[in-house]
Design a protein around this motif. Sequence first.
Motif, short mmCIF file in Angstrom:
data_model
loop_
_atom_site.label_atom_id
_atom_site.label_comp_id
_atom_site.label_asym_id
_atom_site.label_seq_id
_atom_site.Cartn_x
_atom_site.Cartn_y
_atom_site.Cartn_z
N VAL A 178 0.85 -1.23 -0.10
CA VAL A 178 0.11 0.01 -0.07
C VAL A 178 0.81 1.34 -0.03
CG1 VAL A 178 -1.72 1.34 1.30
CG2 VAL A 178 -1.97 -1.23 1.23
N GLU A 179 1.99 1.23 0.67
CA GLU A 179 3.05 2.33 0.77
C GLU A 179 3.39 2.59 -0.49
OE1 GLU A 179 2.28 0.87 4.39
OE2 GLU A 179 3.14 -0.36 2.96
N GLN A 182 0.89 4.72 -2.33
CA GLN A 182 0.66 6.17 -1.79
C GLN A 182 1.64 6.81 -2.20
OE1 GLN A 182 0.79 5.14 2.39
NE2 GLN A 182 -1.44 4.95 2.48
N ARG A 185 0.87 7.82 -6.02
CA ARG A 185 0.12 8.56 -6.33
C ARG A 185 0.50 10.31 -5.80
NH1 ARG A 185 -5.02 6.54 -6.75
NH2 ARG A 185 -5.70 4.47 -5.87
N GLU A 202 -5.11 -6.22 0.35
CA GLU A 202 -5.05 -4.59 0.78
C GLU A 202 -4.42 -3.82 -0.29
OE1 GLU A 202 -1.29 -6.68 2.49
OE2 GLU A 202 -3.32 -7.15 2.20
N VAL A 203 -3.80 -4.35 -1.13
CA VAL A 203 -3.16 -3.51 -2.20
C VAL A 203 -4.41 -3.24 -3.24
CG1 VAL A 203 -1.60 -3.61 -4.24
CG2 VAL A 203 -0.88 -4.26 -2.02
N ASP A 205 -7.57 -3.21 -2.66
CA ASP A 205 -8.27 -2.16 -1.97
C ASP A 205 -7.81 -0.83 -1.90
OD1 ASP A 205 -10.03 -4.28 -1.23
OD2 ASP A 205 -9.43 -4.19 1.06
N ALA A 206 -6.40 -0.73 -2.30
CA ALA A 206 -5.76 0.73 -2.21
C ALA A 206 -5.88 1.20 -3.65
CB ALA A 206 -4.55 0.75 -1.68
#
Length: 301
Positions: A178-179, A182, A185, A202-203, A205-206
């Motif tokens: 996920v980082e 981020q 983005r 979780e990835v 989802d992000a």
Amino acid sequence: MDDISKRIQELKRERHAVILAHNYVAPEIQDLADFTGDSLELSIKAESVHAEVIVFCGVRFMAETAKLLSPQSTVLLPKSDAGCPMADMADPDEVAACRRKNPDAVFVAYVNSTARVKALVDICCTSGNAEKIIRSIPQDRPIVFLPDRNLGGNMMKKLGRKMELWPGCCPIHDQVTVEMIQRARAAAPGAPVLVHPECRVEVVDAADEALSTAGILRFCRESSGKRFIIGTEQGILHRLRKENPGKEFLPLEPAMVCCDMKKVTLNDLYVSLRDMTEKIELDPALAEAAVRPIRRMLDVK
């Protein structure tokens, strides 16, 4: 066209061959191929053109799938040691043992699996049709999904369907965090993040979208956007840029490179056609069993 490319084209005509290249292989291989695409898309295409020789520029399970769907053709894998770590995480003996422990379960195998494993399961799926395949299975039947725990986990969350997940993964997609999303983005505000469903739950989802390689290509082609962050193996960037002039494609992480997908070189392709190596040979009984779950998948409407 350079000399080796000319020789490849001459041999291709002489052998009545078709060259298939996965979206992740080196750009010069993609440019020389008759067809580019994902593994099953290419195998289906090869079946439809009835080529005498199929040269599959990708990894072994893909060439095996082409042989299963086109048994009358000679199928060549230019680099014999081009394998798939995910496919190898499902050992056939362990899958057989799991079947014995779960006699009532429907075994669903991601197409990224060996022929020996396909021969043991009920139905296959791709990253693009996994949702449709799982929906087709009666609710009262338990499911064992292999070998990718991430694709299976993403389907579990999306469909609310409990499944037993095999502990395998694609090392390239499994490393995405996920980082990373981020950071990407922040570096390219407003650009949609497109990841592969082989990434962690979780990835997915992000991200903005989780799509197969064919889905990523289609999304970017149809979108009016001009900038995209691509969270899959970097080989796809070549085709994206080639097919979408005027649009910008940024890799989510520069390290997303599959060494196995990059093994085939122009010289390997030339030698493969010249010497007719390496031929994919499958035991007839194994092939008969392994093609069934692929055909069942293709029959699901």
